[in-house]
Each structure stands twice: as C-alpha cells, then as structure tokens.
Design a protein around this motif. Structure first.
Motif, PDB file in Angstrom:
ATOM      1  N   UNK A   1       0.846  -1.179   0.000  1.00  0.00           N
ATOM      2  CA  UNK A   1       0.000   0.000   0.000  1.00  0.00           C
ATOM      3  C   UNK A   1       0.890   1.239   0.000  1.00  0.00           C
ATOM      4  N   UNK A   2       0.858   1.987  -1.099  1.00  0.00           N
ATOM      5  CA  UNK A   2       1.649   3.212  -1.213  1.00  0.00           C
ATOM      6  C   UNK A   2       0.738   4.428  -1.157  1.00  0.00           C
ATOM      7  N   UNK A   3      -0.397   4.285  -0.470  1.00  0.00           N
ATOM      8  CA  UNK A   3      -1.352   5.383  -0.338  1.00  0.00           C
ATOM      9  C   UNK A   3      -1.709   5.538   1.137  1.00  0.00           C
ATOM     10  N   UNK A   4      -2.593   6.473   1.411  1.00  0.00           N
ATOM     11  CA  UNK A   4      -3.067   6.667   2.772  1.00  0.00           C
ATOM     12  C   UNK A   4      -4.396   5.961   3.016  1.00  0.00           C
ATOM     13  N   UNK A   5      -4.853   5.156   2.055  1.00  0.00           N
ATOM     14  CA  UNK A   5      -6.116   4.436   2.188  1.00  0.00           C
ATOM     15  C   UNK A   5      -5.884   3.195   3.045  1.00  0.00           C
ATOM     16  N   UNK A   6      -6.491   3.164   4.208  1.00  0.00           N
ATOM     17  CA  UNK A   6      -6.292   2.064   5.140  1.00  0.00           C
ATOM     18  C   UNK A   6      -6.920   0.778   4.596  1.00  0.00           C
ATOM     19  N   UNK A   7      -6.183  -0.333   4.651  1.00  0.00           N
ATOM     20  CA  UNK A   7      -6.703  -1.628   4.253  1.00  0.00           C
ATOM     21  C   UNK A   7      -6.615  -1.920   2.767  1.00  0.00           C
ATOM     22  N   UNK A   8      -5.988  -1.046   2.000  1.00  0.00           N
ATOM     23  CA  UNK A   8      -5.951  -1.200   0.552  1.00  0.00           C
ATOM     24  C   UNK A   8      -5.161  -2.437   0.120  1.00  0.00           C
ATOM     25  N   UNK A   9      -4.022  -2.698   0.736  1.00  0.00           N
ATOM     26  CA  UNK A   9      -3.209  -3.865   0.364  1.00  0.00           C
ATOM     27  C   UNK A   9      -3.940  -5.165   0.675  1.00  0.00           C
ATOM     28  N   UNK A  10      -4.655  -5.193   1.784  1.00  0.00           N
ATOM     29  CA  UNK A  10      -5.403  -6.398   2.156  1.00  0.00           C
ATOM     30  C   UNK A  10      -6.517  -6.671   1.154  1.00  0.00           C
ATOM     31  N   UNK A  11      -7.257  -5.641   0.783  1.00  0.00           N
ATOM     32  CA  UNK A  11      -8.333  -5.815  -0.192  1.00  0.00           C
ATOM     33  C   UNK A  11      -7.786  -6.221  -1.554  1.00  0.00           C
ATOM     34  N   UNK A  12      -6.686  -5.599  -1.958  1.00  0.00           N
ATOM     35  CA  UNK A  12      -6.075  -5.942  -3.247  1.00  0.00           C
ATOM     36  C   UNK A  12      -5.541  -7.369  -3.233  1.00  0.00           C
ATOM     37  N   UNK A  13      -5.072  -7.836  -2.086  1.00  0.00           N
ATOM     38  CA  UNK A  13      -4.582  -9.210  -1.972  1.00  0.00           C
ATOM     39  C   UNK A  13      -5.687 -10.203  -2.289  1.00  0.00           C
ATOM     40  N   UNK A  14      -6.856 -10.015  -1.681  1.00  0.00           N
ATOM     41  CA  UNK A  14      -7.986 -10.905  -1.953  1.00  0.00           C
ATOM     42  C   UNK A  14      -8.390 -10.833  -3.424  1.00  0.00           C
ATOM     43  N   UNK A  15      -8.432  -9.633  -3.950  1.00  0.00           N
ATOM     44  CA  UNK A  15      -8.830  -9.409  -5.336  1.00  0.00           C
ATOM     45  C   UNK A  15      -7.863 -10.102  -6.303  1.00  0.00           C
ATOM     46  N   UNK A  16      -6.561  -9.912  -6.091  1.00  0.00           N
ATOM     47  CA  UNK A  16      -5.560 -10.507  -6.985  1.00  0.00           C
ATOM     48  C   UNK A  16      -5.520 -12.028  -6.859  1.00  0.00           C
ATOM     49  N   UNK A  17      -5.755 -12.548  -5.678  1.00  0.00           N
ATOM     50  CA  UNK A  17      -5.820 -14.008  -5.525  1.00  0.00           C
ATOM     51  C   UNK A  17      -6.993 -14.571  -6.314  1.00  0.00           C
ATOM     52  N   UNK A  18      -8.125 -13.876  -6.282  1.00  0.00           N
ATOM     53  CA  UNK A  18      -9.275 -14.304  -7.079  1.00  0.00           C
ATOM     54  C   UNK A  18      -8.968 -14.247  -8.572  1.00  0.00           C
ATOM     55  N   UNK A  19      -8.096 -13.316  -8.968  1.00  0.00           N
ATOM     56  CA  UNK A  19      -7.710 -13.186 -10.378  1.00  0.00           C
ATOM     57  C   UNK A  19      -6.656 -14.213 -10.780  1.00  0.00           C
ATOM     58  N   UNK A  20      -6.159 -15.003  -9.830  1.00  0.00           N
ATOM     59  CA  UNK A  20      -5.230 -16.081 -10.150  1.00  0.00           C
ATOM     60  C   UNK A  20      -3.788 -15.846  -9.763  1.00  0.00           C
ATOM     61  N   UNK A  21      -3.479 -14.716  -9.139  1.00  0.00           N
ATOM     62  CA  UNK A  21      -2.105 -14.428  -8.719  1.00  0.00           C
ATOM     63  C   UNK A  21      -1.828 -15.084  -7.367  1.00  0.00           C
TER      64      UNK A  21
ATOM     65  N   UNK B   1       2.554  -2.334   3.947  1.00  0.00           N
ATOM     66  CA  UNK B   1       2.658  -0.922   3.606  1.00  0.00           C
ATOM     67  C   UNK B   1       4.012  -0.616   3.008  1.00  0.00           C
ATOM     68  N   UNK B   2       4.013   0.306   2.058  1.00  0.00           N
ATOM     69  CA  UNK B   2       5.251   0.743   1.437  1.00  0.00           C
ATOM     70  C   UNK B   2       5.804   1.938   2.200  1.00  0.00           C
ATOM     71  N   UNK B   3       7.108   2.068   2.214  1.00  0.00           N
ATOM     72  CA  UNK B   3       7.731   3.220   2.852  1.00  0.00           C
ATOM     73  C   UNK B   3       7.615   4.479   2.014  1.00  0.00           C
ATOM     74  N   UNK B   4       7.351   4.312   0.730  1.00  0.00           N
ATOM     75  CA  UNK B   4       7.203   5.457  -0.171  1.00  0.00           C
ATOM     76  C   UNK B   4       5.755   5.606  -0.592  1.00  0.00           C
ATOM     77  N   UNK B   5       5.351   6.812  -0.938  1.00  0.00           N
ATOM     78  CA  UNK B   5       3.995   7.085  -1.402  1.00  0.00           C
ATOM     79  C   UNK B   5       4.002   7.219  -2.911  1.00  0.00           C
ATOM     80  N   UNK B   6       2.895   6.822  -3.533  1.00  0.00           N
ATOM     81  CA  UNK B   6       2.752   6.906  -4.975  1.00  0.00           C
ATOM     82  C   UNK B   6       1.381   7.494  -5.292  1.00  0.00           C
TER      83      UNK B   6
END
Length: 136
Positions: A58-78, A85-90
């Motif tokens: 998660x390179x943003x200030x949105x809490x829980x974004x990496x966790x949600x993306x993890x579930x989403x990407x696993x469903x997509x086959x990754x 969390x990332x140390x840098x912001x994007x």
C-alpha cells in the motif's frame, strides 16, 4: 435504587452500540471496497498453468488497501505471497516486474484495471511482481 439500575442498563446498551459502530467503521465500512476491489466480480486473468508470485504494498493513505487488493488478486489467479505498507507514497498504482517477465506485469495491470508497468529486476526477491498501490 430502581433508577440507578435502569441507568446502568442504558449505559451498557450505549457502550455496546458505540463499540459496534466503532468496529463497523474500523473494520467494515471504510475498507469494504477500498480502491474499487469488489469480491465476487473478479475475472481470472492468470492461466491455471502459471504461478505468478506477487508482493502487494500500500503506497497510499487508504487504510486496508493492500489487504483488499490481496484478496482481489488471488481471485484473479495471482499467488500473493505478502502484503503490507510501502515506505514510499505513490500517486498511482505501479507494477514493478522483478523477474523480467513484462507480460506478467501486463496481466497484473489488466487485473487492476490499468496501472503503470516498470521493469525493476531484483534477483534477491523470490517473487515476480511488486505492486505499489496508489490511491487511484
């Protein structure tokens, strides 16, 4: 005496409702579909024969974004092997290709609905992609 007892019950009910509201806000409502990652509506983009190992940060200030993306990407086959969390912001989502397979980075960008793909080889990591999630 009876008034004190009733007051205690009212206080207990208010405390329980307050705790439930806090829990909903903390763990439910604000991260339910953070970043637009909705469960159940994910098309598989990775062929069954491939295992693409991914790190989601998660390179943003949105809490829980990496966790949600993890579930989403696993469903997509990754194969998401880690998230955090990332140390840098994007300001936008970036897919970093670690293994040299740019086509795998393109698959991740497609699954995410569009992202910038960059080659950043790193043989010290035992993964194929690093995804830095921006707020958009």
């Amino acid at each position: 005496m009876r008034l004190r007892l009733r007051g205690r019950w009212v206080l207990l009910v208010l405390l329980v409702l307050g705790a439930a509201a806090w829990g909903w806000r903390r763990f439910g409502a604000d991260t339910a579909d953070a970043g637009g990652f909705r469960q159940g509506s994910v098309a598989r983009v990775v062929p069954e024969s491939l295992r693409i190992k991914v790190e989601v940060l998660n390179a943003s200030d949105v809490r829980g974004l990496a966790r949600q993306a993890t579930f989403y990407l696993r469903d997509a086959g990754f194969d998401v092997v880690s998230n955090g969390n990332s140390g840098e912001r994007s300001d936008s989502t970036v897919v970093l290709v670690r293994s040299g397979r740019m086509d795998w980075g393109a698959l991740a960008a497609k699954a995410l609905g569009g992202a910038r793909v960059e080659a950043r080889p790193d043989s010290s990591r035992y993964l194929d992609l690093t995804i830095l999630l921006g707020p958009t």
